[in-house]
Enzyme design. Sequence first.
Site, PDB file in Angstrom:
ATOM      1  N   HIS A 306      -0.333  -1.879   4.938  1.00  0.00           N
ATOM      2  CA  HIS A 306      -0.458  -0.634   5.699  1.00  0.00           C
ATOM      3  C   HIS A 306      -1.279  -0.909   6.943  1.00  0.00           C
ATOM      4  O   HIS A 306      -2.213  -1.702   6.903  1.00  0.00           O
ATOM      5  CB  HIS A 306      -1.147   0.443   4.849  1.00  0.00           C
ATOM      6  CG  HIS A 306      -0.893   1.819   5.354  1.00  0.00           C
ATOM      7  ND1 HIS A 306      -1.626   2.381   6.367  1.00  0.00           N
ATOM      8  CD2 HIS A 306       0.037   2.735   4.993  1.00  0.00           C
ATOM      9  CE1 HIS A 306      -1.158   3.599   6.609  1.00  0.00           C
ATOM     10  NE2 HIS A 306      -0.151   3.836   5.792  1.00  0.00           N
ATOM     11  N   ASP A 363       4.773   4.055  -0.859  1.00  0.00           N
ATOM     12  CA  ASP A 363       6.184   3.839  -1.166  1.00  0.00           C
ATOM     13  C   ASP A 363       6.421   2.887  -2.339  1.00  0.00           C
ATOM     14  O   ASP A 363       7.559   2.695  -2.759  1.00  0.00           O
ATOM     15  CB  ASP A 363       6.914   3.297   0.082  1.00  0.00           C
ATOM     16  CG  ASP A 363       6.948   4.331   1.187  1.00  0.00           C
ATOM     17  OD1 ASP A 363       7.248   5.493   0.875  1.00  0.00           O
ATOM     18  OD2 ASP A 363       6.650   3.993   2.342  1.00  0.00           O
TER      19      ASP A 363
HETATM   20  N1  CMC Z   1       4.844  -8.295   2.648  1.00  0.00           N
HETATM   21  C1  CMC Z   1       4.490  -9.514   3.080  1.00  0.00           C
HETATM   22  N2  CMC Z   1       3.686  -9.738   4.113  1.00  0.00           N
HETATM   23  C2  CMC Z   1       3.196  -8.668   4.745  1.00  0.00           C
HETATM   24  C3  CMC Z   1       3.510  -7.357   4.338  1.00  0.00           C
HETATM   25  C4  CMC Z   1       4.368  -7.193   3.237  1.00  0.00           C
HETATM   26  N3  CMC Z   1       4.708  -5.974   2.831  1.00  0.00           N
HETATM   27  N4  CMC Z   1       2.893  -6.474   5.159  1.00  0.00           N
HETATM   28  C5  CMC Z   1       2.209  -7.209   6.036  1.00  0.00           C
HETATM   29  N5  CMC Z   1       2.384  -8.530   5.795  1.00  0.00           N
HETATM   30  C6  CMC Z   1       1.775  -9.659   6.501  1.00  0.00           C
HETATM   31  C7  CMC Z   1       2.419  -9.848   7.865  1.00  0.00           C
HETATM   32  O1  CMC Z   1       3.527 -10.719   7.780  1.00  0.00           O
HETATM   33  C8  CMC Z   1       1.274 -10.410   8.654  1.00  0.00           C
HETATM   34  O2  CMC Z   1       1.127 -11.754   8.268  1.00  0.00           O
HETATM   35  P1  CMC Z   1       0.632 -12.886   9.341  1.00  0.00           P
HETATM   36  O3  CMC Z   1      -0.798 -12.538   9.638  1.00  0.00           O
HETATM   37  O4  CMC Z   1       0.784 -14.186   8.608  1.00  0.00           O
HETATM   38  O5  CMC Z   1       1.528 -12.769  10.522  1.00  0.00           O
HETATM   39  C9  CMC Z   1       0.068  -9.666   8.118  1.00  0.00           C
HETATM   40  O6  CMC Z   1       0.422  -9.291   6.783  1.00  0.00           O
HETATM   41  C10 CMC Z   1      -0.286  -8.410   8.912  1.00  0.00           C
HETATM   42  O7  CMC Z   1       0.851  -7.546   8.900  1.00  0.00           O
HETATM   43  P2  CMC Z   1       1.410  -6.739  10.133  1.00  0.00           P
HETATM   44  O8  CMC Z   1       2.916  -6.706  10.040  1.00  0.00           O
HETATM   45  O9  CMC Z   1       0.805  -7.236  11.385  1.00  0.00           O
HETATM   46  O10 CMC Z   1       0.838  -5.305   9.818  1.00  0.00           O
HETATM   47  P3  CMC Z   1       1.249  -3.949  10.528  1.00  0.00           P
HETATM   48  O11 CMC Z   1       0.042  -3.105  10.469  1.00  0.00           O
HETATM   49  O12 CMC Z   1       1.870  -4.193  11.842  1.00  0.00           O
HETATM   50  O13 CMC Z   1       2.395  -3.363   9.576  1.00  0.00           O
HETATM   51  C11 CMC Z   1       3.461  -2.349   7.732  1.00  0.00           C
HETATM   52  C12 CMC Z   1       2.169  -2.451   8.549  1.00  0.00           C
HETATM   53  C13 CMC Z   1       3.303  -1.187   6.764  1.00  0.00           C
HETATM   54  C14 CMC Z   1       4.647  -2.048   8.670  1.00  0.00           C
HETATM   55  C15 CMC Z   1       3.673  -3.690   6.981  1.00  0.00           C
HETATM   56  O14 CMC Z   1       2.619  -3.899   6.081  1.00  0.00           O
HETATM   57  C16 CMC Z   1       5.010  -3.715   6.264  1.00  0.00           C
HETATM   58  O15 CMC Z   1       6.029  -4.070   6.862  1.00  0.00           O
HETATM   59  N6  CMC Z   1       5.040  -3.342   4.948  1.00  0.00           N
HETATM   60  C17 CMC Z   1       6.290  -3.249   4.230  1.00  0.00           C
HETATM   61  C18 CMC Z   1       7.005  -1.963   4.593  1.00  0.00           C
HETATM   62  C19 CMC Z   1       6.334  -0.760   3.965  1.00  0.00           C
HETATM   63  O16 CMC Z   1       5.993  -0.761   2.787  1.00  0.00           O
HETATM   64  N7  CMC Z   1       6.188   0.300   4.775  1.00  0.00           N
HETATM   65  C20 CMC Z   1       5.599   1.579   4.314  1.00  0.00           C
HETATM   66  C21 CMC Z   1       4.260   1.826   4.945  1.00  0.00           C
HETATM   67  S1  CMC Z   1       3.353   3.165   4.173  1.00  0.00           S
HETATM   68  C22 CMC Z   1       4.275   4.601   4.347  1.00  0.00           C
HETATM   69  C23 CMC Z   1       4.812   4.886   5.693  1.00  0.00           C
HETATM   70  O17 CMC Z   1       4.202   4.636   6.715  1.00  0.00           O
HETATM   71  O18 CMC Z   1       5.911   5.404   5.723  1.00  0.00           O
END
Ligand code: CMC
Length: 428
Positions: A306, A363
Amino acid sequence: MSGVARLELDGTVYELPTYVGTEGERAIDISKLRDTTGYITLDDGYGNTGSCRSAVTFIDGDAGILRYRGIPIEELAGRSSFVETAWLVIFGTLPTVEQRDRFSTLLSDSAMIDEVMRKHFNAFPQSAPPMAILSAMINTLSAHDAGVTQIEDDADMERATAVLMSKVRTIAAASYKASIGEPLVYPRYDLKYAENFLHMMFSVPYRQFEATPEVTAALNLFLMLHADHEQNCSTSTVRMVGSSKANLFASCAAGVCALWGPLHGGANVAAVQMLQQINDSGMPVAEFVRKVKNKDEGVKLMGFGHRVYKNFDPRSKILKKSVDEVLAQLDKTDPLLDIALELEAAALEDDYFIERKLYPNVDFYSGILLRAIGIPLEMFTVMFAIGRMPGWIANWKEINDDEKSRIYRPRQIYVGPTGVQWQPRDER
Ligand code: CMC
């Protein structure tokens, strides 16, 4: 203003006001930065940008705290209903008995959609995604009742809120009925919010659906937990659109589109699809975790991570407990729950997830709850949209109520080509 920050640029020191919110969050006010220094701030994905001051929802992502209008989500989850919580989120306080009764009546009175509008559903292909129908139909609502978009006072706002919250549920159920080729079901005046939705989803002309109290309670909980989540992608979208003085319905239709993506509301579908694939393929959980860590083909652990929570999402804790209870009450089991539990345990003790502070989000378990109460997968994100409607409305209202609010218009740093000249077609 509570203090000043000093910024040195090109040898000159500038003073910038700082602010502290009611929960101690701190911000540097850079609203005059460009005028005084010629610089803008650059913040891809807005991770450090406070786009507004808001009194609706507070999140402390490090401590795993979520409060609507100051009330912890755990307190609401045990005691409140979706409709009461919606009032709280939108109008700022728990409703009095009189307000609650008036709002309930308005919701019941607003449940029907225009007969002409019902015909629109026949114009969509049967395969149309319900989120596409939902967003189009929310926008269409204002075309059928132009008066509802004229919001001059509190009574107008209450009526528009009731129209939107009530009809979104009718539209959502109708989009499902259209997708399975069944006739649309009229709402019933005697049913409360969640029961009425379940009736429109699952009744057929020759058989009335009777929701059990357990299913109704689980749906209420699901909706309540989704009611608001401060400046997430869809809510920011609603505020962005609303800042141009677009009406409430147009703004919330845009919110639906933003919610649709798999990184936002669409994650509840993606999480269940992921669990289903692991189940169907028989892949060991450890192997799936290895693929996620290797970033094989962009595989992510859906329902994890998140932007704000760097700790447990309190909603996921509540949902995890509720899934267990609801399955037991309904005398059901779900193999996907076992996989989810195993995945969570594996991730929480793995360095990849620990270092990045990745925890289950809302989720991760919500889809399993929706499955338990019989909601089909293609409706999951629509359910999120029904739940999030109070948050979108509250945020639109904040913009609308604020006489000083300006149109949202971020800047950019241009990195494209420069000094390019147009060429005649035969010279290209
Ligand atoms: N699985 C594997 N790796 C992950 C995940 C995950 N679910 N989420 C983040 N990471 C890794 C990401 O690859 C990155 O790694 P590195 O530092 O090696 O590049 C690191 O963690 C930081 O992640 P980020 O993508 O920069 O984080 P963000 O704040 O931009 O994204 C997020 C947040 C929610 C989009 C992301 O965690 C994600 O894609 N999660 C899976 C989708 C999900 O469950 N979304 C629902 C969010 S909650 C409800 C809502 O908002 O609707």
